[in-house]
Design a protein around this motif. Sequence first.
Motif, mmCIF file in Angstrom:
data_model
loop_
_atom_site.group_PDB
_atom_site.id
_atom_site.type_symbol
_atom_site.label_atom_id
_atom_site.label_comp_id
_atom_site.label_asym_id
_atom_site.label_seq_id
_atom_site.Cartn_x
_atom_site.Cartn_y
_atom_site.Cartn_z
ATOM 1 N N ASP A 182 8.933 1.778 -1.843
ATOM 2 C CA ASP A 182 9.834 3.045 -2.200
ATOM 3 C C ASP A 182 8.611 3.819 -3.296
ATOM 4 O O ASP A 182 9.228 4.556 -4.258
ATOM 5 C CB ASP A 182 10.936 2.539 -3.314
ATOM 6 N N TRP A 183 7.441 3.752 -3.207
ATOM 7 C CA TRP A 183 6.385 4.504 -4.024
ATOM 8 C C TRP A 183 6.507 6.026 -3.818
ATOM 9 O O TRP A 183 6.765 6.269 -2.547
ATOM 10 C CB TRP A 183 5.083 3.807 -3.947
ATOM 11 N N GLN A 184 6.439 7.010 -4.550
ATOM 12 C CA GLN A 184 6.476 8.258 -4.304
ATOM 13 C C GLN A 184 5.199 9.013 -4.434
ATOM 14 O O GLN A 184 4.727 10.090 -3.672
ATOM 15 C CB GLN A 184 7.364 8.973 -5.348
ATOM 16 N N GLN A 185 4.420 8.736 -5.487
ATOM 17 C CA GLN A 185 2.938 9.402 -5.696
ATOM 18 C C GLN A 185 2.259 8.418 -6.160
ATOM 19 O O GLN A 185 2.368 7.518 -6.947
ATOM 20 C CB GLN A 185 3.217 10.837 -6.321
ATOM 21 N N TRP A 203 0.474 4.505 -9.111
ATOM 22 C CA TRP A 203 1.509 5.030 -8.410
ATOM 23 C C TRP A 203 2.816 5.078 -9.458
ATOM 24 O O TRP A 203 2.874 4.304 -10.461
ATOM 25 C CB TRP A 203 1.545 4.295 -7.328
ATOM 26 N N SER A 204 3.731 5.699 -8.840
ATOM 27 C CA SER A 204 4.942 5.820 -9.508
ATOM 28 C C SER A 204 5.858 5.497 -8.508
ATOM 29 O O SER A 204 5.806 5.944 -7.158
ATOM 30 C CB SER A 204 5.035 7.087 -10.254
ATOM 31 N N ALA A 205 7.206 5.045 -9.051
ATOM 32 C CA ALA A 205 8.352 4.798 -8.051
ATOM 33 C C ALA A 205 9.335 4.599 -9.017
ATOM 34 O O ALA A 205 9.552 3.701 -10.071
ATOM 35 C CB ALA A 205 8.132 3.453 -7.337
ATOM 36 N N SER A 237 -0.728 9.994 -0.664
ATOM 37 C CA SER A 237 0.458 10.729 -0.077
ATOM 38 C C SER A 237 1.300 9.416 0.433
ATOM 39 O O SER A 237 0.585 8.504 0.686
ATOM 40 C CB SER A 237 0.194 11.648 1.048
ATOM 41 N N PRO A 238 2.584 9.516 0.722
ATOM 42 C CA PRO A 238 3.113 8.201 0.777
ATOM 43 C C PRO A 238 3.079 7.872 2.164
ATOM 44 O O PRO A 238 3.147 6.530 2.391
ATOM 45 C CB PRO A 238 4.761 8.795 0.826
ATOM 46 N N SER A 289 5.844 4.010 -13.857
ATOM 47 C CA SER A 289 4.360 3.830 -13.307
ATOM 48 C C SER A 289 3.832 2.587 -13.256
ATOM 49 O O SER A 289 4.510 1.739 -13.923
ATOM 50 C CB SER A 289 3.431 4.571 -14.364
#
Length: 140
Positions: A79-82, A124-126, A102-103, A130
Amino acid sequence: MNWGKSIVLVFILFAGFIGTMVFLMTRQHIDLVRDDYYQDEIAYQQHIDRLARTARLPQAPSLRIDPVRQEIDLSMPADWQQGTLTFYRPSNRQQDQRITLSPGQQHVSTAKLGKGRWRAQLNWSAGGLSYFHEQTFTKL
């Protein structure tokens, strides 16, 4: 040559050696880990929180270094976004590199990195939170 002249010559050579070593040691460049050390120390609790969140993940990220292909294979949580991958060189900060991920990205090239010891720092953030993962490797 007699003993007196030999002893004086040895002392002169020794003093020249010590003087040369002192000169070379004072010309050695030493990098600080960070220029903004004190401000970074204040924000360290946020870093501790990111490490704790990463440790609680059911699927931790992994960085596999492939020295033959000169790549790092990324295995990220679903589920990571960036994110960013920072190649940190402890001995020379001018060689540090930061890559925005990038994902869909699964491979990062290490071909441009110099030989020696490196730290791969993954941020990374999800889900609005963070995370941080670090792995040390040596490029041959």
